[in-house]
Design a protein around this motif. Structure first.
Motif, PDB file in Angstrom:
ATOM      1  N   ALA A   1       0.831  -1.207   0.000  1.00  0.00           N
ATOM      2  CA  ALA A   1       0.000   0.000   0.000  1.00  0.00           C
ATOM      3  C   ALA A   1       0.863   1.254   0.000  1.00  0.00           C
ATOM      4  O   ALA A   1       0.559   2.235  -0.698  1.00  0.00           O
ATOM      5  CB  ALA A   1      -0.933   0.005   1.203  1.00  0.00           C
TER       6      ALA A   1
ATOM      7  N   ARG B   1      -3.367   2.906  -5.603  1.00  0.00           N
ATOM      8  CA  ARG B   1      -3.346   1.489  -5.223  1.00  0.00           C
ATOM      9  C   ARG B   1      -2.016   0.847  -5.630  1.00  0.00           C
ATOM     10  O   ARG B   1      -1.294   1.359  -6.484  1.00  0.00           O
ATOM     11  CB  ARG B   1      -4.501   0.745  -5.900  1.00  0.00           C
ATOM     12  N   TYR B   2      -1.744  -0.306  -5.042  1.00  0.00           N
ATOM     13  CA  TYR B   2      -0.578  -1.088  -5.443  1.00  0.00           C
ATOM     14  C   TYR B   2      -0.943  -1.903  -6.677  1.00  0.00           C
ATOM     15  O   TYR B   2      -1.926  -2.633  -6.690  1.00  0.00           O
ATOM     16  CB  TYR B   2      -0.160  -2.026  -4.311  1.00  0.00           C
TER      17      TYR B   2
END
Length: 466
Positions: free
Chosen positions: A148, A424-425
């Motif tokens: 994250a 977001r990742y």
């Protein structure tokens, strides 16, 4: 020991080489060059960097949190009238693109060759940024960083890419829009501004969905066209005209924001129903008109001052690495947050408080040092000009034109996808793999066409910093 000494001396040699290149460019500047354009570009990039750095607030109780000071301290929104300088970038971009394209055509070149050369100068440093972010994200994950946190860091560092989507689009449209300008002059930006107003009306009053999205292109095209008009003298520069433009723009800006439905902030606010940049509005065009008037009013004074070798060398230095400064300045924020807030070097302070304002001084100094280091590392990639760096002359054939259009389309699709990715990742490289593939595929196609049709760059072209 000698190896260690050589490694330590390498950054100094890079700085010395960059300084020599800057001095060479400054000394070879043609006397007829409109130096005020380069000065405005340098001022604009400094304003963008400082504005973004000042707007960031970070809290660090148990975890990093942060955002824009504009969202929590309302009086700071008025400052965006000073720091929102994207209209200046498109104004000077229009001037520089018109001058470059006119010169290119005079030498026998065509639109395809010009687009290939112009986009190369934008995409070299952009490709370095995306490659650097991908490597940094992968290394951070290998060493155990939270996914994250990586996602947020990469998203913050890639914020400047939204500008490139709009700017590359207007660059690609320069040949047909310049032809339209030659036929109809200032009628083009007037019509474009009217279309922006129509989009605002349809979106804000009639609630027509999606129609306002066209303003992302129409508004910036309008300002870009004013740069065309400045370059060929159709935009009057008599002192009374710039003053009238600036006054009219400022009055319209006040009426549209204080009295009308548009927000005061010229930068996007979290949760705002109406934004002045997303998509651009009439209020933003009013700010643009104000800035254009001020820029024209200051032209003669600035050109006289810039004849001095000291001021002009500084302007050349900034312009020679301007894309590196712009693209990496938010990466400096990411590094600065980790170094300054991670070990609690920066005391906690409520956003907007007197202590928070005082702490902006060491914060700016620290980020400036980080960005300077990033420029030393990545700036040479922007300055570099190989013997076959950019196409000069005509690039004939429908196949080359089609490949150029396809390459630019893939690049724009990739960049747009990256701007929409969010914090977001997105996997091992921190960015969505699909849009990275689109971007790098487009860069590869453009590079292939450029390689097939390029020829050695003339010294006069290499001295051009616009």
């Amino acid at each position: 020991m000698s190896h260690l000494g050589d490694t330590a001396a390498r950054p100094l040699r890079v700085v010395q080489a960059m300084a020599r290149e800057v001095r060479r460019l400054a000394e070879r500047t043609p006397p007829q060059r409109e130096r005020h354009v380069d000065f405005l570009r340098a001022i604009a990039i400094v304003a963008v960097v400082l504005g973004h750095w000042l707007a960031v607030y970070v809290t660090h109780d148990k975890a990093f949190q942060g955002g824009s000071i504009l969202d929590v301290v309302s009086w700071t929104r008025w400052l965006t009238w000073l720091f929102q300088v994207m209209p200046l970038f498109f104004l000077v971009g229009g001037f520089a693109n018109a001058a470059s394209f006119t010169s290119h055509r005079r030498r026998g070149g065509n639109a395809t060759g010009w687009v290939l050369g112009r986009t190369a100068r934008l995409l070299r440093p952009t490709t370095i940024l995306l490659g650097g972010l991908a490597v940094a994200a992968a290394v951070a994950r290998i060493f155990g960083a939270e996914p994250a946190l990586i996602g947020v860091a990469v998203w913050v560092a890639s914020i400047p890419l939204w500008f490139l989507v709009a700017y590359i689009a207007v660059v690609v449209l320069t040949p047909p829009m310049h032809a339209l300008h030659r036929r109809t002059g200032l009628a083009v930006p007037v019509v474009l501004a009217a279309l922006v107003g129509g989009g605002d009306l349809a979106r804000l009053v009639l609630a027509v969905p999606y129609v306002g999205e066209a303003n992302f292109l129409l508004a910036w095209l309008a300002v870009h066209q004013l740069g065309f008009a400045w370059q060929d003298g159709r935009l009057p520069s008599r002192r009374s005209v710039p003053v009238a433009m600036a006054a009219a723009g400022l009055i319209a800006l006040v009426l549209l924001t204080v009295v009308g439905p548009y927000p005061v902030s010229m930068v996007e606010l979290a949760g705002g129903k109406v934004q002045n940049t997303s998509p651009p509005t009439l209020a933003l065009l009013a700010l643009a008109l104000t800035q254009v008037g001020i820029a024209l009013w200051a032209r003669d004074r600035a050109n006289r001052w810039l004849r001095g070798p000291g001021p002009w060398t500084v302007v050349v230095a900034v312009n020679s690495v301007i894309m590196t400064l712009f693209l990496w300045h938010m990466a400096a924020v990411v590094i600065g947050v980790g170094a300054f807030y991670g070990p609690n070097v920066m005391p906690a302070a409520a956003p907007g408080s007197a202590l928070w304002l005082l702490l902006r001084i060491p914060w700016l100094v620290f980020l400036a040092l980080i960005l300077a280091l990033l420029v030393v590392v990545f700036g040479p990639f922007e300055q570099r000009r190989g013997p076959r760096a950019d196409p000069v002359g005509a690039v004939r054939g429908k196949a080359a034109a089609a490949l150029t259009i396809a390459g630019v389309g893939a690049v724009l699709a990739g960049l747009f996808g990256l701007t929409q990715a969010g914090p977001r990742y997105h996997g091992p490289v921190g960015l969505p793999v699909g849009v990275l593939i689109a971007y790098f595929s487009g860069v590869a196609v453009l590079g292939y066409v450029r390689w097939r049709h390029s020829r050695p760059t003339h010294e006069g072209d290499r001295a051009d910093i616009s």
